[in-house]
Motif scaffolding. Structure first.
Motif, short mmCIF file in Angstrom:
data_model
loop_
_atom_site.label_atom_id
_atom_site.label_comp_id
_atom_site.label_asym_id
_atom_site.label_seq_id
_atom_site.Cartn_x
_atom_site.Cartn_y
_atom_site.Cartn_z
N UNK A 403 0.85 -1.20 0.00
CA UNK A 403 0.00 0.00 0.00
C UNK A 403 0.88 1.25 0.00
N UNK A 404 0.26 2.38 -0.29
CA UNK A 404 0.98 3.66 -0.23
C UNK A 404 1.28 4.03 1.22
N UNK A 405 0.39 3.70 2.12
CA UNK A 405 0.64 3.99 3.53
C UNK A 405 1.83 3.18 4.04
N UNK A 406 1.92 1.93 3.63
CA UNK A 406 3.07 1.10 4.01
C UNK A 406 4.35 1.69 3.43
N UNK A 407 4.29 2.15 2.20
CA UNK A 407 5.46 2.76 1.57
C UNK A 407 5.91 3.99 2.33
N UNK A 408 4.97 4.83 2.73
CA UNK A 408 5.31 6.01 3.51
C UNK A 408 5.93 5.63 4.84
N UNK A 409 5.33 4.69 5.54
CA UNK A 409 5.87 4.27 6.84
C UNK A 409 7.30 3.75 6.70
N UNK A 410 7.54 3.00 5.64
CA UNK A 410 8.87 2.47 5.44
C UNK A 410 9.89 3.56 5.12
N UNK A 411 9.51 4.52 4.31
CA UNK A 411 10.44 5.59 3.95
C UNK A 411 10.75 6.50 5.14
N UNK A 412 9.76 6.71 5.99
CA UNK A 412 10.02 7.46 7.23
C UNK A 412 11.03 6.70 8.08
N UNK A 413 10.87 5.39 8.16
CA UNK A 413 11.81 4.57 8.94
C UNK A 413 13.21 4.62 8.33
N UNK A 414 13.30 4.60 6.99
CA UNK A 414 14.62 4.72 6.33
C UNK A 414 15.26 6.04 6.70
N UNK A 415 14.49 7.13 6.64
CA UNK A 415 15.02 8.44 7.01
C UNK A 415 15.56 8.43 8.42
N UNK A 416 14.80 7.93 9.36
CA UNK A 416 15.22 7.92 10.75
C UNK A 416 16.45 7.05 10.96
N UNK A 417 16.54 5.94 10.23
CA UNK A 417 17.70 5.05 10.37
C UNK A 417 18.96 5.70 9.79
N UNK A 418 18.81 6.42 8.68
CA UNK A 418 19.96 7.13 8.12
C UNK A 418 20.46 8.19 9.11
N UNK A 419 19.52 8.92 9.69
CA UNK A 419 19.89 9.93 10.69
C UNK A 419 20.65 9.28 11.84
N UNK A 420 20.12 8.15 12.33
CA UNK A 420 20.75 7.47 13.48
C UNK A 420 22.14 6.94 13.12
N UNK A 421 22.31 6.43 11.91
CA UNK A 421 23.60 5.85 11.53
C UNK A 421 24.64 6.88 11.15
N UNK A 422 24.20 8.11 10.89
CA UNK A 422 25.16 9.14 10.48
C UNK A 422 25.34 10.23 11.53
N UNK A 423 24.67 10.05 12.67
CA UNK A 423 24.76 11.07 13.72
C UNK A 423 26.16 11.15 14.30
#
Length: 423
Positions: A403-423
C-alpha cells in the motif's frame, strides 16, 4: 528543534499521511492487500522483489493438497494430474505474464539450472550451424548467476565471453549491444530489469539487434515477471527464464519457468538428459530420445508441491491484467522517489534508479555509504528492505500487496535510520 521546526515537521508528516491515504483510497488494486498473509501487521515489507508475501488462499490450497491429493490419491496423482501440471501452469503463466502462446512455457528446476540448460543448448546449436559463433555476450552488471554460468559454459564448450560494460545506475542500451554483437556472437544473455538499479531494458529493440547479428537472445525475467508488461512472442524472444517466488508469490525456492519459442524447440538439445524429458517417460529404454515440445527441457521429477501456490497469483494476474498491475507499480515507485527527494535527499541519499518510469521496473534503489548498517537497523525494527553493494538499499514494492501507507511508513523509517547511523 524549535517550536517552528517541530510544527513544520508535523505539518509535513500530516500532509504525506493524507496523500498516502488518498492514493490508497483511489487505488483500484488496494483491496487485494488484505488477501495476503501478514498484510494486517505493522511490519513494512520492502522486499517483495526478492520473496513475495503468501496469499491466504495459497495456504488453503497447500493444506487441501496434502490431505486430499497427496494423502488421498497418493501415487495415482501422477496419472490423474501431476504429470501435466508443469505444462498447464506454464501455459497460464505464459498467457498472463509473459505474452506467450501455449506450448512454449514450462515450470521446473531452479532458475540457475534452467538458465544453464537453455544458454548451453543455444550456444551448441549456434556453433553447430556456424563454427565461427563462439561468443556469449553478457553485461558486467548482470545478476551474478547469469555471469557465472556464462563464464562456465564458455569454458566448458570452448567459447569465450564478450563483456558489455554498463553504468550501474542504468543498464544495457541499444548502442552498447550493437557494439558488442557480430558474426562471432552465438548467444546474448540479458536481464529485462537490472537487479541493482531497477533499470528496465528495451527488450523489443535489444532482441531485434541480437537477431540482426544472427544471434539468439535469452532474457532473464526474474526481476520483471509479474511487475511489468512482457510480450515474448510479439517481441521475438528466443528463450527466457524467470523466477516464481518474487512477484508471482510462489514461495521460498519455488521452481522457475522456462520459455522456448516454438521455432527453436526441435533444434535445441538440452544438456541434462533425465527421464522426465524423454519421449516415452515410462519406457525406461536403453537410450535417451528427447520428447517433442517443452517436455524435452525437463530433466527430473517435477517439484509439484513447489508450484502449487503460484497458481493463485497467476489467477489474480489473469483477472486483473498485467497493465493494471504495472500502473500500480509505477505509482508506487514514483511515490517512493518523491518521498526520497523530500525526506532523504537532504541527508545525502541519492536515487540510483532511473527516474523515467519507462526505464524503471518495480524497485527503487537508494544510495548512501551507510546503507548496509541502515538495512540491519531497519530489519531489527520490522522494516524489511534489502541491501546490494555498493551502498544500495533496495525498496521492492510488490504492486499486489503493498500500500501507499506502508510505503510512507517504510520511507520514514529509512530516514530515521539514516539519521541514526550518520549522527
Amino acid at each position: 528543534m524549535t517550536t517552528v521546526d517541530a510544527g513544520a515537521a508535523r505539518a509535513a508528516s500530516d500532509r504525506l499521511a493524507d496523500e498516502a491515504a488518498a492514493l490508497d483510497a483511489a487505488d483500484p488494486l488496494g483491496g487485494l492487500r488484505a488477501q495476503f498473509i501478514g498484510s494486517e501487521s505493522s511490519l513494512v515489507y520492502f522486499d517483495g522483489n526478492s520473496l513475495g508475501r503468501p496469499l491466504r488462499r495459497s495456504a488453503e490450497r497447500l493444506r487441501a493438497f496434502v490431505h486430499e491429493q497427496w494423502g488421498g490419491r497418493l501415487i495415482r496423482g501422477w496419472d490423474e494430474s501431476w504429470m501435466q501440471l508443469p505444462f498447464e501452469i506454464g501455459d497460464v503463466l505464459g498467457r498472463s505474464v509473459i505474452g506467450a502462446a501455449p506450448g512454449q512455457t514450462v515450470i521446473g528446476d531452479s532458475a540457475t539450472v534452467l538458465l544453464y540448460k537453455l544458454i548451453r543448448a543455444a550456444f551448441d546449436a549456434q556453433r553447430a550451424a556456424d563454427p565461427a559463433r563462439v561468443e556469449i555476450v553478457v553485461d558486467t552488471d548482470n545478476f551474478p548467476t547469469d555471469r557465472y554460468l556464462v563464464e562456465g559454459i564458455a569454458a566448458e564448450r570452448g567459447g569465450r565471453v564478450r563483456w558489455i560494460e554498463v553504468d550501474r545506475s542504468s543498464g544495457v542500451t541499444a548502442e552498447a549491444l550493437r557494439a558488442a554483437v557480430g558474426p562471432e556472437t552465438a548467444v546474448v544473455v540479458l536481464s529485462q530489469i537490472a537487479y541493482r538499479s531497477g533499470y528496465l531494458a528495451d527488450a523489443e529493440t535489444l532482441t531485434e539487434i541480437t537477431h540482426d547479428a544472427g544471434a539468439l537472445v535469452l532474457w532473464d525475467l526474474c526481476h520483471s515477471a509479474g511487475s511489468v508488461a512482457i510480450q515474448a512472442d510479439v517481441w521475438g524472444f528466443d528463450l527466457a527464464v524467470g523466477c516464481t517466488y518474487k512477484y508471482l508469490n510462489g514461495g521460498p525456492g519455488s521452481p522457475a519457468f522456462a520459455y522456448v519459442a516454438q521455432r527453436h524447440q526441435a533444434l535445441l538439445a538440452q544438456p541434462i538428459q533425465g527421464w522426465m524429458g524423454a519421449a516415452d517417460v515410462f519406457a525406461m529404454g536403453p537410450e535417451y530420445a528427447p520428447a517433442a515440445g517443452m517436455r524435452r527441457f525437463l530433466s527430473g521429477t517435477p517439484p509439484i508441491v513447489g508450484m502449487l501456490a503460484l497458481q493463485d497469483t497467476l489467477a489474480m494476474i489473469e483477472d486483473l491484467g498485467i497493465d493494471a498491475i504495472r500502473r500500480k507499480s509505477v505509482a508506487l515507485t514514483e511515490f517512493a522517489i518523491r518521498l526520497s527527494d523530500e525526506m532523504l535527499a537532504p541527508l545525502g541519499v541519492g536515487v540510483a534508479s532511473p527516474r523515467d518510469a519507462r526505464e524503471r521496473g518495480g524497485h527503487v534503489t537508494l544510495q548512501h555509504p551507510s546503507m548496509r548498517a541502515v538495512t540491519a537497523r531497519l530489519w531489527r525494527q520490522d522494516v524489511i528492505p534489502d541491501y546490494r553493494n555498493p551502498g544500495g538499499l533496495r525498496i521492492g514494492l510488490s504492486p499486489l500487496s503493498t500500500s501507499f501507507a506502508e510505503t510512507l511508513a517504510g520511507m520514514v523509517a529509512v530516514r530515521d535510520a539514516v539519521v541514526a547511523e550518520t549522527a
